[in-house]
Write an enzyme that holds these catalytic residues in place. Structure first.
Site, PDB file in Angstrom:
ATOM      1  N   GLY A  20      40.200  65.663  41.802  1.00 36.49           N
ATOM      2  CA  GLY A  20      40.983  65.276  42.964  1.00 36.49           C
ATOM      3  C   GLY A  20      41.616  63.905  42.816  1.00 36.49           C
ATOM      4  CG  LEU A  21      40.989  62.110  39.243  1.00 37.13           C
ATOM      5  CD1 LEU A  21      41.020  62.116  37.718  1.00 37.13           C
ATOM      6  CD2 LEU A  21      40.139  60.953  39.749  1.00 37.13           C
ATOM      7  CB  ALA A  27      47.093  72.159  44.175  1.00 36.54           C
ATOM      8  CG  HIS A 137      44.093  60.645  36.412  1.00 36.24           C
ATOM      9  ND1 HIS A 137      44.671  60.243  37.589  1.00 36.24           N
ATOM     10  CD2 HIS A 137      44.541  61.909  36.187  1.00 36.24           C
ATOM     11  CE1 HIS A 137      45.432  61.217  38.068  1.00 36.24           C
ATOM     12  NE2 HIS A 137      45.377  62.233  37.233  1.00 36.24           N
ATOM     13  CD  GLU A 174      54.546  60.211  37.076  1.00 39.99           C
ATOM     14  OE1 GLU A 174      53.883  61.256  37.013  1.00 39.99           O
ATOM     15  OE2 GLU A 174      54.026  59.080  37.107  1.00 39.99           O
ATOM     16  NE  ARG A 214      52.585  61.309  41.680  1.00 38.05           N
ATOM     17  CZ  ARG A 214      51.603  62.133  41.351  1.00 38.05           C
ATOM     18  NH1 ARG A 214      51.492  62.543  40.090  1.00 38.05           N
ATOM     19  NH2 ARG A 214      50.733  62.556  42.238  1.00 38.05           N
ATOM     20  CG  HIS A 250      56.140  65.255  39.006  1.00 40.11           C
ATOM     21  ND1 HIS A 250      54.949  65.670  38.454  1.00 40.11           N
ATOM     22  CD2 HIS A 250      56.168  63.911  38.860  1.00 40.11           C
ATOM     23  CE1 HIS A 250      54.280  64.619  37.990  1.00 40.11           C
ATOM     24  NE2 HIS A 250      55.006  63.545  38.231  1.00 40.11           N
ATOM     25  CG  ASN A 365      42.899  69.762  38.562  1.00 38.44           C
ATOM     26  OD1 ASN A 365      42.653  69.154  39.591  1.00 38.44           O
ATOM     27  ND2 ASN A 365      42.336  69.461  37.412  1.00 38.44           N
ATOM     28  CB  CYS A 371      52.700  71.443  35.216  1.00 36.54           C
ATOM     29  SG  CYS A 371      53.206  70.799  36.825  1.00 36.54           S
TER      30      CYS A 371
END
Length: 448
Positions: A20-21, A27, A137, A174, A214, A250, A365, A371
């Site tokens: 959950g970072l 999600a 992370h 990103e 981002r 994104h 995740n 992705c």
């Protein structure tokens, strides 16, 4: 000379977990602390790679990173043996250990931005590793990413590599998740489409109020300069800040493009009409015919798009000129999205077929089909110069499947991350993987 769009999919790492970072990724936060299944996640990803290969698309694989990142923990003050570093971090700062174990490098759409040789001033394929500095992370990924990409695309006659941009908020980058390229043919000059969430220095651009934007305009401009792109071959567009605040972290969560086609949600961008006009004008000058498919909010809401990942799909060009859309199973489970897709493919338009894949482990995740892949347009000569060990074949699929079955756990919880044995398992697996993919020494434990 023939050219191809090659999809290099990220191989899910052995420490795949739901930490959950990622604030702003619905999600990721919704499934925080659930137990994950790394083995299933990796096999699901490999199954997609194999399927696309068998459909005739050029497919490659991009290796995961070493996790937990003991070096990152040492830089934060934890000392002792590797096992002691992990044990101390688990006791004193569990969130940092969880971050150091993230397998988020699987989402290689964030690994880098890539410009093909037809667009660049020096005629090389250019790679700029993304700094990903919005999230700790992910910010620790780019050194290894650069080494892995360097081992995959090593021929300096054809490939040019750039270090990540300065790791500060003003140059938040990103990667390809906010970059799309339009062209008539992959080997011809095209138009590179950079989507940003905010400007670091120009307050005329509105910013989201809830979740972070981002990608900055300044980062996108810097990448374009590094790659030697022509002004007439670049379009910059701002993402709608309101959709960022609804979980569209994104651009590839709200739009996807390929060839001459942009598939996008009605609310994806600010100043949509002017953006589309500029894309059409610039692609026409390059000999192309820009076309767009707009999904109206009346048919699919932004919430539907975020929950189903309709736009985090792969839009693939077929030899007959039609388009194939690769979507996650969640699209089929969403009634409005699935109804829209059935109508879309039966209308005789640009997108003729939808194929559904089970990517639940990744989706929980916050990462879908788009992705999981980094797109690299290559001509035949350049493709021949790529490290052959990373190009997907039936034998390589068999080797990687057996490798996953041998090394991966089928259940991983937060408490398991504190087990020093997990680090040994990961290093053993990755050491073997570099031999399978013929990468050489790319991981810190292999170099130091």
């Amino acid at each position: 000379m023939k050219s191809y769009e090659v999809n290099f999919d990220g191989l899910v790492g052995p420490t795949h977990n739901y930490g959950g970072l990622s604030y702003g990724n619905v999600a990721s936060q919704s499934n925080s602390q659930q137990s994950s299944n790394p083995k299933e996640a990796a096999l699901q990803g490999l199954a997609k790679m194999k399927a696309l290969m068998e459909m005739g698309f050029q497919q490659g694989v991009l290796a995961p990173q070493e996790r937990p990142d003991v070096g990152a923990l040492r830089r934060l003050g934890f000392s002792g043996t590797d096992a002691q570093v992990i044990e101390r971090a688990a006791k004193e700062a569990m969130p940092l250990l969880v971050a150091s174990c993230s397998a988020s490098s699987m989402w290689v759409a964030n690994a880098a931005t890539v410009s093909p040789s037809a667009d660049t001033a020096d005629g090389c394929v250019h790679f700029t590793a993304a700094n990903l500095n919005c999230k700790y992370h992910r910010s620790i990924e780019h050194p290894t990413t650069s080494r892995v990409l360097g081992a995959m695309f090593a021929n300096q006659q054809h490939f040019a590599h750039h270090a990540a941009l300065p790791a500060v908020a003003q140059f938040g980058d990103e990667g390809a998740a906010n970059h799309t390229r339009f062209c008539r043919e992959y080997g011809e000059a095209g138009v590179e489409f950079f989507v940003f969430g905010r400007s670091a220095f120009d307050n005329r651009f509105p910013a989201p109020q809830k979740y972070p934007a981002r990608q900055t305009l300044e980062a996108s401009q810097a990448v374009a300069r590094l790659h030697g792109l022509r002004d007439e071959g670049v379009v910059y567009a701002q993402q709608n800040p309101n959709v960022i605040d609804q979980g569209v972290f994104h651009n590839d969560v709200i739009a996807v493009g390929n060839g001459e086609v942009l598939f996008y949600h009605e609310d994806a961008f600010l100043d949509t009409d002017s953006i589309l006009a500029e894309l059409q004008s610039k692609l026409a000058k390059a000999g192309g015919n820009f076309q767009s498919v707009c999904v109206p909010r009346s048919a699919v809401t932004v919430d539907d798009a975020v929950r189903s990942y309709l736009f985090n799909s792969q839009l693939l060009s077929r030899p007959d000129g039609s388009m194939l859309l690769i979507v996650p199973q969640e699209c089929q489970a969403n009634e409005r999205v699935w109804t829209y897709l059935q109508e879309l493919t039966s209308s005789g338009g640009l997108i003729r077929e939808v194929k559904v894949f089970d990517l639940k482990q990744s989706m929980q995740n916050g990462g879908g089909p788009a992705c999981l892949r980094l797109r690299v347009a290559l001509n035949e000569t350049e493709l021949a110069a790529v490290n052959p060990g990373v190009i997907m074949t039936a034998p390589l699929y068999g080797s990687l499947t057996a490798w996953v079955e041998k090394h991966y756990r089928d259940r991983l919880s937060e408490t398991d991350l504190a087990d020093p044995q997990l680090l040994l398992e990961c290093r053993t697996a990755l050491d073997e993987l570099t031999q399978i993919l013929k990468l050489g020494a790319v991981y810190p434990f292999q170099i130091n």
